[in-house]
Design an enzyme around this catalytic site. Sequence first.
Site, PDB file in Angstrom:
ATOM      1  N   SER A 281      -1.679 -16.093 -91.988  1.00 48.76           N
ATOM      2  CA  SER A 281      -0.883 -16.124 -90.762  1.00 48.76           C
ATOM      3  C   SER A 281      -0.902 -14.805 -89.991  1.00 48.76           C
ATOM      4  O   SER A 281      -0.525 -14.777 -88.821  1.00 48.76           O
ATOM      5  CB  SER A 281       0.561 -16.508 -91.080  1.00 48.76           C
ATOM      6  OG  SER A 281       1.188 -15.508 -91.856  1.00 48.76           O
TER       7      SER A 281
ATOM      8  N   LYS B  76       5.521 -10.652 -90.628  1.00 47.63           N
ATOM      9  CA  LYS B  76       5.244 -11.017 -89.237  1.00 47.63           C
ATOM     10  C   LYS B  76       5.291  -9.761 -88.373  1.00 47.63           C
ATOM     11  O   LYS B  76       5.683  -8.692 -88.816  1.00 47.63           O
ATOM     12  CB  LYS B  76       6.280 -12.025 -88.721  1.00 47.63           C
ATOM     13  CG  LYS B  76       6.389 -13.318 -89.529  1.00 47.63           C
ATOM     14  CD  LYS B  76       5.130 -14.171 -89.472  1.00 47.63           C
ATOM     15  CE  LYS B  76       5.265 -15.420 -90.352  1.00 47.63           C
ATOM     16  NZ  LYS B  76       3.985 -16.156 -90.452  1.00 47.63           N
TER      17      LYS B  76
END
Length: 298
Positions: free
Chosen positions: A95, A166
């Site tokens: 991701s 993230k």
Amino acid sequence: MDTEAQHTERDRSSGEEERSRSARVSGADPESGRRDGGAGCAPPGVEPVPADGASAHASGGLTWRRTGLVGLVCMVFLLLFSHFVLQPFLVPSGSMEPTLQVGDRILVNKLAYRFGDQPRRGDVVVFDGTGSFVQEEPGGNPVTGALHDAAAALGLAEPDETDFVKRVVGTGGDRVVCCDKDGRISVNGVPVRETYVMLGDQPSGVPFDIVVPDGTLWVMGDHRSQSSDSRDHLGQPGGGMVPVDKVIGRADWIGWPFGRWSTVPDTDAFASVPAWTTGGHGAAHAAGPAAPREPGRG
């Protein structure tokens, strides 16, 4: 003269001298016939044998105990160091590609935000998503959990399913919008050129227009089409925002594999973004209904 008596006396004397020489060579006491355990009487090249073998065993035992104690102290030191200062995390998914690859072990700086500093736009952070990205769940086996946490703290196991890595795109008070007429994300009215996004990905396949509440973050993965991030929780309580106090630390280095040993690259994509001064600090809101989850994202 009794020659036979003289011969007998001479033979007895010769035998006693021979036994005495043999005893001196072998370390025996010529009077008692017992061996002398002294180190100075051992023949050349032969180790003296202790009268009691317990001392040798005790020495070996102390060596093993000392080795075990040193190992335990090192383990405790590493656990404390990783808990308070620098913790390795295993990257389990793609991701965050291309910035972070599957299998990378990143080193998370836990002191980055300990002394008043706050996460900034562009920072790559690791956070506990409990209550924001995942629902609260009852704890499992405490022993198994403790062993897993210890292994994860040393980078030997995957992190908890509630831990995420993230990039910070919006901080408290920011208005983040996707997308403008050129397909770019804008923050506080300024388009952002996100050079770190995976080649071929759009900034977002999900439109949104949100204001980040104070004390929270809006986060997104660099591989936008494969990242489950704040966009996936727009219609849920909290609106996909991550509380700042849930941030574990900032990912500063890639420590493994050696071929990727480097710092996590900085970005100047947000250098021209001003603080949001004309917009309200309201709750986050989505443009239209809750955004659907993009297929295949993890």
